[in-house]
Design a protein around this motif. Structure first.
Motif, PDB file in Angstrom:
ATOM      1  N   ARG A 272      77.208  -0.462  61.148  1.00  0.00           N
ATOM      2  CA  ARG A 272      76.089   0.396  60.757  1.00  0.00           C
ATOM      3  C   ARG A 272      76.004   1.620  61.670  1.00  0.00           C
ATOM      4  O   ARG A 272      76.415   1.571  62.832  1.00  0.00           O
ATOM      5  N   LEU A 273      75.436   2.703  61.147  1.00  0.00           N
ATOM      6  CA  LEU A 273      75.285   3.912  61.940  1.00  0.00           C
ATOM      7  C   LEU A 273      74.076   3.805  62.862  1.00  0.00           C
ATOM      8  O   LEU A 273      72.993   3.387  62.438  1.00  0.00           O
ATOM      9  N   ALA A 274      74.280   4.209  64.107  1.00  0.00           N
ATOM     10  CA  ALA A 274      73.225   4.122  65.117  1.00  0.00           C
ATOM     11  C   ALA A 274      72.615   5.479  65.432  1.00  0.00           C
ATOM     12  O   ALA A 274      71.588   5.558  66.113  1.00  0.00           O
ATOM     13  N   GLY A 275      73.230   6.551  64.957  1.00  0.00           N
ATOM     14  CA  GLY A 275      72.721   7.883  65.224  1.00  0.00           C
ATOM     15  C   GLY A 275      73.594   8.922  64.559  1.00  0.00           C
ATOM     16  O   GLY A 275      74.695   8.615  64.078  1.00  0.00           O
ATOM     17  N   TYR A 276      73.110  10.176  64.521  1.00  0.00           N
ATOM     18  CA  TYR A 276      73.880  11.235  63.872  1.00  0.00           C
ATOM     19  C   TYR A 276      73.460  12.599  64.405  1.00  0.00           C
ATOM     20  O   TYR A 276      72.396  12.761  65.006  1.00  0.00           O
ATOM     21  N   ASN A 277      74.330  13.586  64.176  1.00  0.00           N
ATOM     22  CA  ASN A 277      74.086  14.976  64.551  1.00  0.00           C
ATOM     23  C   ASN A 277      74.626  15.870  63.442  1.00  0.00           C
ATOM     24  O   ASN A 277      75.685  15.587  62.884  1.00  0.00           O
ATOM     25  N   GLU A 278      73.892  16.959  63.139  1.00  0.00           N
ATOM     26  CA  GLU A 278      74.277  17.860  62.050  1.00  0.00           C
ATOM     27  C   GLU A 278      74.405  19.297  62.551  1.00  0.00           C
ATOM     28  O   GLU A 278      73.572  19.772  63.316  1.00  0.00           O
ATOM     29  N   LEU A 279      75.433  19.978  62.078  1.00  0.00           N
ATOM     30  CA  LEU A 279      75.594  21.409  62.277  1.00  0.00           C
ATOM     31  C   LEU A 279      75.736  22.069  60.910  1.00  0.00           C
ATOM     32  O   LEU A 279      76.499  21.584  60.065  1.00  0.00           O
ATOM     33  N   TYR A 280      75.011  23.175  60.697  1.00  0.00           N
ATOM     34  CA  TYR A 280      75.076  23.903  59.431  1.00  0.00           C
ATOM     35  C   TYR A 280      75.784  25.230  59.666  1.00  0.00           C
ATOM     36  O   TYR A 280      75.332  26.049  60.469  1.00  0.00           O
ATOM     37  N   LEU A 281      76.866  25.456  58.932  1.00  0.00           N
ATOM     38  CA  LEU A 281      77.672  26.660  59.079  1.00  0.00           C
ATOM     39  C   LEU A 281      77.408  27.612  57.917  1.00  0.00           C
ATOM     40  O   LEU A 281      77.502  27.214  56.749  1.00  0.00           O
ATOM     41  N   PRO A 282      77.091  28.885  58.205  1.00  0.00           N
ATOM     42  CA  PRO A 282      76.936  29.858  57.123  1.00  0.00           C
ATOM     43  C   PRO A 282      78.298  30.223  56.539  1.00  0.00           C
ATOM     44  O   PRO A 282      79.343  29.999  57.169  1.00  0.00           O
ATOM     45  N   ALA A 283      78.284  30.780  55.326  1.00  0.00           N
ATOM     46  CA  ALA A 283      79.541  31.197  54.700  1.00  0.00           C
ATOM     47  C   ALA A 283      80.244  32.264  55.532  1.00  0.00           C
ATOM     48  O   ALA A 283      81.480  32.277  55.633  1.00  0.00           O
ATOM     49  N   ASP A 284      79.448  33.148  56.130  1.00  0.00           N
ATOM     50  CA  ASP A 284      79.996  34.164  57.024  1.00  0.00           C
ATOM     51  C   ASP A 284      80.121  33.541  58.405  1.00  0.00           C
ATOM     52  O   ASP A 284      79.130  33.375  59.121  1.00  0.00           O
ATOM     53  N   ARG A 285      81.330  33.199  58.796  1.00  0.00           N
ATOM     54  CA  ARG A 285      81.525  32.457  60.038  1.00  0.00           C
ATOM     55  C   ARG A 285      81.300  33.314  61.286  1.00  0.00           C
ATOM     56  O   ARG A 285      81.441  32.817  62.407  1.00  0.00           O
ATOM     57  N   ARG A 286      80.944  34.577  61.102  1.00  0.00           N
ATOM     58  CA  ARG A 286      80.607  35.427  62.247  1.00  0.00           C
ATOM     59  C   ARG A 286      79.125  35.312  62.596  1.00  0.00           C
ATOM     60  O   ARG A 286      78.670  35.909  63.576  1.00  0.00           O
ATOM     61  N   ARG A 287      78.366  34.550  61.817  1.00  0.00           N
ATOM     62  CA  ARG A 287      76.939  34.372  62.052  1.00  0.00           C
ATOM     63  C   ARG A 287      76.672  33.048  62.765  1.00  0.00           C
ATOM     64  O   ARG A 287      77.498  32.136  62.737  1.00  0.00           O
TER      65      ARG A 287
END
Length: 360
Positions: A272-287
């Motif tokens: 089972r999963l005990a924890g998580y982390n999320e990163l959101y990337l914009p389409a423009d990878r320079r942002r």
């Protein structure tokens, strides 16, 4: 509704950014970005209309109404009223932002009064507010009951909310991490964190939508995120997450044009999963990239899993998008453990967010 030359109207949520009625929505986003750039001294928190539109469209899970104030037809301010869809939730959230050159004309007051009247007439009369604030340096300290963090009484948003009967409940820190991070630092931190976690935990990762075999665990983690994250004196009901809501959340991400990198800690003995982390990337990878949820279940804490998750996702980010310039994130000031993790890899404050409640 009008006050002098100010007209307040509810803004229709367009079906897409290409719809004819999307022009006003795009103008609202431009106003939002201009206001927060002025407050923060950086455009690190800016979004495009395409990125924000799905947030307003998913009404089943997080209902939201959007209002704008116009002066001579130009949008100069925005007001947001949102609430939880969960049964028994009694709070509404109000957010008001006014362009700097249009402040002190009664526009913010008119918008907040309009939102307040709607909230008080609903079955969610407990009114709360979130607001971005400048970094405090001088002025009388306004401190929350948590005892962590403070805002300056000189801040215009602080003056505005205090003057309308709101009480500061929590201070959130907005932090930024310049990229790239020294790979050797990440290797050392990950090795130390994995040693502390031991063989009972392993890192798993995915990009984009939630894998079918992880949906069940993610519904539990998302529900726990709504209750385990520090909320101080803010009224917040437990969120209801199920497989359908995860699917809607994944579609919202796809519609926004952004990509999500997820890293989770699997408890090997149970799978089972005990924890998580999320990163959101914009389409423009320079942002800038935004770091969203980070959670380690309370029963698995004390094993440096928070550090393991954050570092592993930063390593994944370096591989997927080496051109990304920065990661931004929000944390409650009382969440000292998570701030320690952030600071250890290079995050530093760039601004603050206040969580406020209207006093009876």
């Amino acid at each position: 509704m009008s006050t002098d030359t100010v007209t307040i109207e509810e803004l229709a949520i367009p079906a897409s950014v290409d719809a004819p009625e999307a022009a006003a929505f795009a103008q609202m986003v431009d106003v939002r970005n201009a206001i927060e750039t002025h407050l923060m001294g950086t455009d690190a928190l800016n979004y495009t209309a395409r990125e924000l539109l799905p947030v307003y469209q998913v009404q089943d899970d997080e209902p939201i109404r959007l209002f704008v104030a116009r002066v001579d037809g130009r949008i100069v301010a925005r007001g947001i009223l949102s609430w939880q869809a969960e049964e028994g939730a009694s709070a509404s959230w109000a957010e008001v932002e006014v362009l700097p050159e249009y402040r002190r004309r009664g526009i913010g007051t008119a918008l907040l009064d309009h939102l307040t009247a709607i909230a008080l007439a609903s079955d969610r009369p407990s009114l709360q507010a979130d607001a971005i604030h400048t970094r405090p340096s001088t002025g009388r300290r306004i401190e929350p009951p948590t005892g962590f963090g403070w805002l300056s009484a000189d801040d215009p948003g602080v003056r505005f909310l205090l003057g309308r009967g709101y009480r500061l409940e929590q201070v959130g820190r907005i932090s930024a991490l310049p990229l790239p991070v020294d790979p050797a630092l990440l290797v050392r931190q990950r090795a130390a964190a994995q040693a502390a976690a031991g063989d009972d935990y392993r890192v798993v990762a995915w990009t984009g939508p939630t894998p079918a075999d992880r949906v069940g665990d993610l519904t539990m983690l998302k529900t726990r995120m709504s209750t385990d994250a520090p909320s101080a004196g803010i009224d917040y009901a437990e969120e209801r997450w199920d497989a359908d809501r995860v699917a809607r959340w994944d579609r919202q991400l796809a519609d926004s044009g952004r990509e999500r990198l997820t890293v989770a800690a699997e408890h090997v003995p149970t799978g089972r999963l005990a924890g998580y982390n999320e990163l959101y990337l914009p389409a423009d990878r320079r942002r800038p990239v935004t770091q969203e949820d980070t959670l380690v279940l309370s029963e698995h804490r004390g094993r440096r899993l928070g550090m393991l998750l954050k570092v592993a996702n930063l390593q994944q980010l370096a591989e997927v998008s080496p051109s990304s310039p920065m990661v931004t994130t929000f944390n409650a000031e009382e969440n000292r453990h998570m701030l320690d993790v952030n600071e250890a890899v290079g995050f530093a404050p760039i601004g603050y967010e206040g969580a406020w409640k209207l006093t009876p």
